[in-house]
Design an enzyme around this catalytic site. Structure first.
Site, PDB file in Angstrom:
ATOM      1  N   HIS A 189       2.832  -1.966  -3.714  1.00  0.00           N
ATOM      2  CA  HIS A 189       4.072  -1.971  -2.942  1.00  0.00           C
ATOM      3  C   HIS A 189       5.100  -2.686  -3.819  1.00  0.00           C
ATOM      4  O   HIS A 189       4.758  -3.651  -4.509  1.00  0.00           O
ATOM      5  CB  HIS A 189       3.975  -2.807  -1.666  1.00  0.00           C
ATOM      6  CG  HIS A 189       2.966  -2.358  -0.665  1.00  0.00           C
ATOM      7  ND1 HIS A 189       1.691  -2.850  -0.633  1.00  0.00           N
ATOM      8  CD2 HIS A 189       3.063  -1.491   0.370  1.00  0.00           C
ATOM      9  CE1 HIS A 189       1.040  -2.297   0.379  1.00  0.00           C
ATOM     10  NE2 HIS A 189       1.847  -1.466   0.998  1.00  0.00           N
ATOM     11  N   GLU A 227      -6.741   7.751   4.970  1.00  0.00           N
ATOM     12  CA  GLU A 227      -7.451   6.463   4.861  1.00  0.00           C
ATOM     13  C   GLU A 227      -8.573   6.442   5.887  1.00  0.00           C
ATOM     14  O   GLU A 227      -8.362   6.711   7.075  1.00  0.00           O
ATOM     15  CB  GLU A 227      -6.498   5.283   5.095  1.00  0.00           C
ATOM     16  CG  GLU A 227      -7.255   3.957   5.061  1.00  0.00           C
ATOM     17  CD  GLU A 227      -6.369   2.734   4.938  1.00  0.00           C
ATOM     18  OE1 GLU A 227      -5.329   2.814   4.264  1.00  0.00           O
ATOM     19  OE2 GLU A 227      -6.734   1.699   5.517  1.00  0.00           O
TER      20      GLU A 227
HETATM   21  C1  XLS Z   1      -2.159  -0.228   5.898  1.00  0.00           C
HETATM   22  C2  XLS Z   1      -2.087   0.766   4.842  1.00  0.00           C
HETATM   23  C3  XLS Z   1      -1.414   0.297   3.575  1.00  0.00           C
HETATM   24  C4  XLS Z   1      -0.988   1.472   2.763  1.00  0.00           C
HETATM   25  C5  XLS Z   1       0.065   1.178   1.763  1.00  0.00           C
HETATM   26  O1  XLS Z   1      -2.892  -0.125   6.862  1.00  0.00           O
HETATM   27  O2  XLS Z   1      -3.380   1.223   4.572  1.00  0.00           O
HETATM   28  O3  XLS Z   1      -2.251  -0.562   2.881  1.00  0.00           O
HETATM   29  O4  XLS Z   1      -2.066   2.066   2.106  1.00  0.00           O
HETATM   30  O5  XLS Z   1       1.219   0.735   2.379  1.00  0.00           O
HETATM   31 NI    NI Z   2      -3.859   2.556   3.021  1.00  0.00          NI
HETATM   32 NI    NI Z   3      -4.802   0.721   6.167  1.00  0.00          NI
END
Ligand code: XLS
Ligand code: NI
Ligand code: NI
Length: 411
Positions: free
Chosen positions: A71, A240
């Site tokens: 980030h 994710e």
């Molecule tokens: C949060 C997200 C974050 C993103 C990037 O839950 O997984 O880590 O991958 O902003």
């Molecule tokens: Ni993430």
């Molecule tokens: Ni996450």
């Protein structure tokens, strides 16, 4: 394996995770954050940022990983004004570029942190304040500059507060439209100004946390949103695993859905804890989970230029610097074993694929092809159904057999 498993280290979890949680203070004291020996005061923030950058490069070198994710705000300190903050980011990005020189290291993706500052409390692109929208746009532009400068392969959006905390005071339609306009501007800047076409923009769905409801709830919802606003050509999805389970899905479900919609752009490899209800971001070490996740990816023929980002952290109680190595090594091994098992599971001559083929075998007919091409009509099918003898033919699902096949492969 290296081509399939394009691993990436997450700067925020590896270098900035201090072990604090909503109930407790930091537990980890990293060597790169401590004052150098013989020195009472910590170095100035920009020097600290450079030490942290050297630390992530050392970690990548030791792991043999050449991709990283960041980030904007984890890598460079905030200044008193946006201008100062931008200047800090420029300095750190140039420093990272120097460290990258002569190596294969480059970012898998960069992203803008649009959720930590108080001004983002109602959201960034979906804030009721146009001033906040403007600030977020400026921040994304700068984060895109940084990502392109470092040769990043993608740019990712994760909007932790792009949703609502209280529906009765939320104009949902307005907020969704604002988010779409924000993505359009970002797409135009990335593709036209920065000339990054061919490097997909990513959206990372998550159902909630920190907001009560996020508009990019899951893969299906986000794909629908992108299509609604004509953005599906330039954006792909970064799945994710822990977000999948928060949405009530499995990680493989989210990957398979993204593949089915031709929108898989990357994986944030992690896992949750079945007894804890939040995004615990643990490293995935379960062999069965890894094999099923990898089978979905192998079936989609991988996702380059995307990759597998370890969006995972060591636990609060793991306070040694070596724990970071154990964690990443375990995560990489799980993925590598998962890939080997996945290759067996998806083998077209293998037992699981045979079961699957058999289930759909009736479609391998002239009639099946006609329906799939959209050439059949209800009237015609009614005639066929009336002519047919008895009940329609339907076979066993063979789930127990499939369970046994998976167990025999995965163990
Ligand atoms: C949060 C997200 C974050 C993103 C990037 O839950 O997984 O880590 O991958 O902003
Ligand atoms: Ni993430
Ligand atoms: Ni996450």
């Amino acid at each position: 394996m290296k081509d399939w498993l394009r691993f990436s280290v997450a700067f925020w979890h590896s270098i900035r995770n201090d072990g604090s949680d909503p109930f407790g203070f930091p537990t980890k004291r990293w060597p790169w954050d401590a004052a150098p020996a013989g020195c009472e005061d910590p170095p100035p923030p920009i020097e600290l940022a450079k030490r942290r950058m050297r630390a992530v490069f050392e970690l990548m070198r030791k792991l043999g990983v050449d991709l990283w994710c960041f980030h904007d705000r984890d890598i460079a300190p905030r200044g008193d004004t946006l201008e100062e903050t931008n200047a800090n980011l420029d300095e750190i990005v140039e420093y990272a570029a120097q460290l990258q020189e002569g190596t294969d290291i480059r970012p898998l993706w960069g992203t803008a942190q649009l959720f930590a500052e108080p001004h983002y409390m109602h959201g960034a692109a979906t804030s009721p304040s146009v001033d906040v929208f403007v600030r977020a746009a400026a921040q994304v532009k700068k984060a895109m500059d940084a990502t392109a400068r470092l040769g990043g392969e993608n740019f990712n959006f994760w909007g932790g507060r792009e949703g609502y905390a209280f529906l009765p005071t939320t104009e949902l339609k307005t907020e969704r439209t604002h988010a779409a306009m924000f993505f359009k501007m970002a797409r135009d800047y990335w593709v036209k100004d920065l000339k990054q076409k061919g490097k997909p923009l990513l959206i990372e769905p998550k159902p909630q946390e920190p907001s009560k409801h996020q508009y990019d709830w899951d893969v299906g919802t986000t794909a629908g949103f992108l299509r609604e606003f004509g953005l599906e050509k330039d954006f792909k999805l970064n799945v994710e695993c822990n977000h999948a389970t928060l949405a009530g899905h499995s990680c493989s479900h989210e990957i398979e859905t993204a593949v089915a919609m031709d929108m898989l752009g990357g994986l944030d490899a992690n896992t949750g804890d079945p007894q804890v209800g939040w995004d615990t971001d643990q490293f995935m070490t379960d062999g069965r989970e890894a094999a099923l996740v990898l089978s979905a990816i192998v079936r989609s023929k991988g996702f380059a230029p995307g990759g597998i980002n370890f969006d995972a952290k060591t636990r609060r109680e793991s306070t040694d610097v070596n724990d970071l190595l154990y964690a990443h090594i375990g995560g990489m091994d799980a993925m590598a074993n998962g890939l080997k098992l996945a290759a067996k599971l998806v083998d077209p001559d293998g037992a699981l694929e045979r079961v699957k083929r058999e289930r759909y075998s009736s479609w391998a007919s002239e009639l099946g092809a006609k329906i799939e091409k959209g050439k059949a009509t209800l009237k015609e099918l009614e005639k066929l159904a009336l002519e047919a003898d008895g009940e329609p033919a339907v076979g066993s699902g063979k789930q127990e057999l499939a369970d046994n096949i998976i167990a025999a492969v995965v163990g």
